[in-house]
Write a protein that holds these residues in place. Structure first.
Motif, PDB file in Angstrom:
ATOM      1  N   ARG A 161      -0.833   2.642   1.160  1.00 51.22           N
ATOM      2  CA  ARG A 161      -2.127   2.766   0.486  1.00 51.22           C
ATOM      3  C   ARG A 161      -3.242   2.011   1.206  1.00 51.22           C
ATOM      4  N   GLN A 184      -6.323  10.987  -9.270  1.00 47.09           N
ATOM      5  CA  GLN A 184      -5.115  10.174  -9.412  1.00 47.09           C
ATOM      6  C   GLN A 184      -4.715   9.535  -8.090  1.00 47.09           C
ATOM      7  N   ALA A 190      -6.937   6.650  -7.639  1.00 45.51           N
ATOM      8  CA  ALA A 190      -6.519   5.536  -8.496  1.00 45.51           C
ATOM      9  C   ALA A 190      -5.379   4.752  -7.858  1.00 45.51           C
ATOM     10  N   ARG A 191      -4.399   5.472  -7.336  1.00 44.60           N
ATOM     11  CA  ARG A 191      -3.244   4.791  -6.732  1.00 44.60           C
ATOM     12  C   ARG A 191      -3.662   3.894  -5.567  1.00 44.60           C
ATOM     13  N   ILE A 231      -5.511   0.795  -6.825  1.00 49.15           N
ATOM     14  CA  ILE A 231      -4.664  -0.184  -7.506  1.00 49.15           C
ATOM     15  C   ILE A 231      -4.173  -1.226  -6.515  1.00 49.15           C
ATOM     16  N   SER A 232      -3.882  -0.778  -5.293  1.00 49.48           N
ATOM     17  CA  SER A 232      -3.182  -1.617  -4.317  1.00 49.48           C
ATOM     18  C   SER A 232      -4.093  -2.204  -3.247  1.00 49.48           C
ATOM     19  N   LEU A 270       0.811   9.132 -17.014  1.00 45.81           N
ATOM     20  CA  LEU A 270       0.758   8.374 -15.766  1.00 45.81           C
ATOM     21  C   LEU A 270      -0.652   8.354 -15.159  1.00 45.81           C
ATOM     22  N   GLU A 297      -2.655   4.862 -14.425  1.00 47.01           N
ATOM     23  CA  GLU A 297      -3.101   4.487 -13.080  1.00 47.01           C
ATOM     24  C   GLU A 297      -4.620   4.369 -13.001  1.00 47.01           C
TER      25      GLU A 297
END
Length: 690
Positions: free
Chosen positions: A421, A453, A456-457, A460-461, A496, A500
C-alpha cells in the motif's frame, strides 16, 4: 422524384444532392487517403443529421443510397484499405444503418450473400471484412448472417485449399475472432470450425518447407491467391486466438463432444502467445488478445505470473498502447485476470453451491488451490514488481470508462496486500483512484465503489502527510464517504467497505481541523447512522472516527455541545458505547468523551442519564486495560473542572456513584505514571471545594 416546395423541402433536396455528390466522389479512383477520409466524414455527418430530421417528418437521404452506393461504403471496410479509412468507413456504415433502418439491414444482407455466392478470393475478403467490422454495430444482424445455414461449414474447405490466400485466411479468421464475442456464434464456430483451426495451429513446419519445393502441375490458383501450400505465421497466430476463445466456451459440458479430445490445449496456446509476445512484436495485438482469454484458466495465469520477462513485456506493451485501443483493453484484461481474487461467499452461498454440486452428481466441490488468496497475493506481488502502477497512472488520464474500470480492479487487488500500500501511494495510486472516481459517471456505481474502497485501504496504511503532498486531502473525502453506506444493489450486505472507509477517514481526521470540518460537512449523516450498527467492528470504527473529529473544538460544539435534542441523543449513544462489551469500542467511546467533557452541555447530557456517572466510573474500575482507566480518570477530572451548577451536579453524581472508591481502586491497579497522575488530579478535584 416528387416536387419539393418550401424552405424545408429545399433543404431536403440540398441534402440529397450533397449525398449523391459525396458518393460520386467516393466512387472515383486514385484519390488520396485524406480526401477519402474527409468525404466519408461529411457523409457520416449527413447521415447522423438525417436520422434526427427524419423523426420530424422530413424525407430521408437514405432513400437515394442504392446498392451501388452501399457497395462503395462497404468496400472501404476492406482490410487492404488503410486503417484510418477503414475506421471512418465503419462510422459511416453505422450512421447509414441508423438512418436506413430495416431497408439498410436488408441491403447489407444482400451484399454479404451476393459476395459469398461469387466465391472469388476478392469477394471473400470483402465479405469477411464487412462482417467483422459491423459485428459490434449490429450484432443481431451480423449473427443472423453468420449463422446462415451452410455458411460456417463452407469455411473449412475454403481454408483447407492447397493453394492459400493469406488475405482470405486473415479476413476469415478476423471475422471468426469478432464473432466469438457472441455466445451463440461462438458455439457454432466450435461446432463447425474447431477441427481446421487446430490443423492451422498445429501445422508442421517441416511439411511447410517441403511444400515450398514441391511442384504440382495440376495446381490452379485464383486471382489474389499466393502460390504457397502452408499457412503463414500470422494466420496461425490468429487461429490460436480464436481457439483460445473457444476453449472456455466448450468447457466440460460440450453438448456434442467430439470423439477425440482437443489436440491443442489452452496451455499450449498460452505458450504460443507468450512466445509471440517476446519474439514477434509485430503481432503483439494477437498475443495479448489470446492471453486475455487464456489467463481465465488458473494454470495459465500462474505460469504467466512466474515468467518475469513476459510480465515485463506485457507492461511495456501496455505502456506503448494507444489510449482506448483494443491493445490497451486486452493488456488490462490480462492483468485483471492475474490479480483477481475469488469473491467472498457467505455461509449460505457456500451451502447452496455444495447442494448444487451434489445435485449434479459432482460430489464435494474442490476449490482450485491456484485461485486461493495466498496464490493470488503472490501473483499481485509479481505484477506490482513488473512496474504496472506508473503505467496504469498514465493510462488513467485518457482512459475510457471500460479501461478505467479495469484499472481500478487491478489497483483494488494490489491494495489487498498491506505491504504494497505504501509503495502504491508513492507511485501515484491515490491520485489515480481519486481521479478515476471523479471521472466515472454516477451510473458506474460498482466501479466507483471499488475505486473508493481501494483508496480507503491505501489510506488506512499510509501517513496522510506523505501521501497528500500534491493532491489536497479534501479530494479523498467524497469518495470515502460515498461507501460508508452499504451498497443497496448488492445481493448480500457487505460491511467491509463501510469499515475500511471509516478507518481511512479516522486516519485523515488525525491531521488538521480543516480536514475534520470537511469530513463532517460531507459525510456526517452517513457517519452518524453507523453509530447504531449492530456490527461491533463498524461501531468501534465510527466511534474512533468521532474521537478524532471532536479534537476540533468547532466540530465538537456543533455536533455535541449545542444543547439541541440531536446533540443530546448523540451524547447518549456515545455514552452507551462506553459501556459496550467490546473493549475496543469502550476505549474509542472513552476517548471521545475525554475530549467532549470539556463542554458544559456534554457533561449535563452525561449526568442526565441514570447510569451516566456510573458508566464513567466503570472505565476507571477496568481490571485489564490501563488505557481505559486513564480515559475514565481524565473524564472525571474534566467533569468536575467546570464551574457553577455543572461542577456541583457532577461532583454530587460522581460521589453518589462511588467516585472516591472507584478512583482509589484505579490508582492501585495502575502502573503507569501518567495514569496515576491523572487519577490523583481527579481525586483532588472530586474531594476539593470549587
Amino acid at each position: 422524384m416528387a416536387a419539393v416546395t418550401g424552405s424545408a423541402g429545399a433543404e431536403s433536396l440540398g441534402r440529397r444532392d450533397q449525398t449523391l455528390l459525396l458518393f460520386a466522389r467516393l466512387m472515383e479512383g486514385g484519390k488520396e487517403d485524406d480526401e477519402t477520409v474527409a468525404d466519408l466524414g461529411k457523409l457520416t455527418k449527413l447521415l447522423n443529421e438525417d436520422a434526427d430530421l427524419a423523426k420530424k417528418g422530413e424525407p430521408s437521404v437514405a432513400s437515394v443510397i442504392d446498392n451501388d452506393c452501399l457497395d462503395t461504403i462497404l468496400c472501404y471496410l476492406d482490410m487492404r484499405q488503410p486503417d484510418i479509412v477503414r475506421a471512418h468507413a465503419t462510422l459511416c456504415t453505422s450512421a447509414y444503418l441508423k438512418a436506413a433502418g430495416e431497408d439498410g439491414s436488408k441491403k447489407i444482407t444482400d451484399f454479404f450473400h451476393s459476395r459469398i455466392r461469387r466465391g472469388t478470393y476478392d469477394d471473400y475478403i470483402v465479405a469477411f471484412c464487412v462482417a467483422a467490422s459491423i459485428f459490434p454495430i449490429v450484432p443481431d444482424l451480423t449473427s443472423e448472417l453468420f449463422l446462415t445455414e451452410g455458411f460456417l461449414s463452407s469455411l473449412g474447405p475454403l481454408m483447407r485449399r492447397k493453394w492459400k490466400s493469406r488475405k482470405v485466411e486473415t479476413a476469415c479468421l478476423e471475422m471468426l475472432n469478432t464473432a466469438c464475442m457472441q455466445p451463440q456464434c461462438r458455439e457454432a464456430v466450435h461446432k463447425y470450425c474447431v477441427d481446421w483451426l487446430e490443423e492451422i495451429v498445429d501445422q508442421d513446419p517441416d511439411d511447410a518447407v517441403k511444400a515450398m519445393h514441391s511442384v504440382d502441375s495440376d495446381a490452379h490458383t485464383q486471382e489474389g491467391s499466393v502460390a504457397l501450400r502452408w499457412h503463414s505465421q500470422h494466420v496461425q497466430n490468429l487461429a490460436a486466438v480464436v481457439l483460445a476463445k473457444l476453449r472456455p466456451a466448450a468447457g466440460d459440458q460440450d453438448p456434442e463432444p467430439r470423439i477425440q479430445s482437443a489436440t491443442t490445449s489452452i496451455e499450449d496456446l498460452s505458450k504460443r502467445f507468450t512466445k509471440m509476445l517476446v519474439e514477434d512484436p509485430e503481432h503483439v495485438q494477437s498475443s495479448v488478445e489470446g492471453l486475455a482469454y487464456a489467463t481465465i484458466q488458473s494454470k495459465v495465469k500462474e505460469e504467466l505470473a512466474q515468467d518475469k520477462d513476459s510480465l515485463k513485456r506485457l507492461v511495456k506493451a501496455l505502456e506503448s498502447a494507444p489510449p482506448k485501443s483494443p491493445l490497451t483493453y486486452g493488456a488490462l484484461s490480462i492483468f485483471v485476470n492475474l490479480t483477481r481474487y475469488q469473491p467472498v461467499e457467505t455461509e449460505e452461498q457456500k451451502k447452496l453451491k455444495q447442494l448444487k454440486a451434489y445435485a449434479n452428481a459432482a460430489g464435494k466441490l474442490q476449490a482450485d488451490p491456484l485461485n486461493d488468496d495466498a496464490q493470488v497475493a503472490e501473483r499481485c506481488k509479481r505484477v506490482f514488481e513488473a512496474g504496472i502502477t506508473p503505467v496504469l497512472v498514465t493510462h488513467c488520464k485518457n482512459g475510457s470508462v471500460a479501461s478505467l474500470s479495469l484499472i481500478i480492479s487491478i489497483i483494488y487487488s494490489l491494495s489487498m496486500t498491506p505491504a504494497l500500500r505504501g509503495q502504491l501511494a508513492q507511485q501515484g495510486a491515490v491520485r489515480l483512484l481519486i481521479g478515476a472516481w471523479a471521472a466515472l459517471p454516477e451510473k458506474e456505481d460498482k466501479a466507483r465503489r471499488t475505486a473508493a474502497q481501494a483508496l480507503a485501504r491505501i489510506l488506512i496504511s499510509t501517513n496522510p502527510a506523505l501521501v497528500f503532498r500534491q493532491t489536497p486531502q479534501s479530494a479523498a473525502i467524497r469518495p470515502l464517504t460515498s461507501i460508508i453506506t452499504p451498497d443497496p444493489n448488492a445481493e448480500t450486505r457487505d460491511l467491509l467497505p463501510t469499515f475500511e472507509a471509516l478507518l481511512a477517514l479516522t486516519n485523515l481526521a488525525s491531521t488538521d481541523n480543516d480536514t475534520r470540518r470537511s469530513i463532517v460537512r460531507t459525510g456526517w449523516d452517513d457517519i452518524e447512522e453507523q453509530l447504531f450498527s449492530s456490527n461491533t467492528r463498524v461501531s468501534t470504527a465510527v466511534v474512533e472516527l468521532i474521537c478524532n473529529l471532536v479534537q476540533s473544538p468547532e466540530e465538537a460544539m456543533t455536533l455535541f455541545g449545542d444543547g439541541s435534542p440531536r446533540a443530546e441523543t448523540r451524547i447518549k449513544v456515545v455514552l452507551a458505547l462506553a459501556d459496550a462489551e467490546d473493549e475496543k469500542t469502550r476505549s474509542a467511546a472513552g476517548g471521545a468523551l475525554a475530549s467532549l467533557t470539556g463542554f458544559d452541555a456534554v457533561v449535563r447530557g452525561i449526568l442526565a442519564q441514570p447510569r451516566g456517572a456510573g458508566i464513567v466510573l466503570d472505565l476507571c474500575r477496568d481490571d485489564a486495560n490501563e488505557g481505559l482507566r486513564h480515559r475514565g480518570a481524565v473524564i472525571v477530572h474534566n467533569m468536575i473542572s467546570h464551574e457553577g451548577d455543572v461542577y456541583k451536579l457532577a461532583r454530587e453524581k460522581l460521589l453518589d456513584a462511588g467516585g472516591v472508591e472507584a478512583l482509589t481502586e484505579c490508582a492501585k491497579k495502575s502502573r503507569t505514571g501518567e495514569v496515576v497522575q491523572a487519577v490523583v488530579h481527579a481525586l483532588e478535584a472530586l474531594l476539593g471545594e470549587n
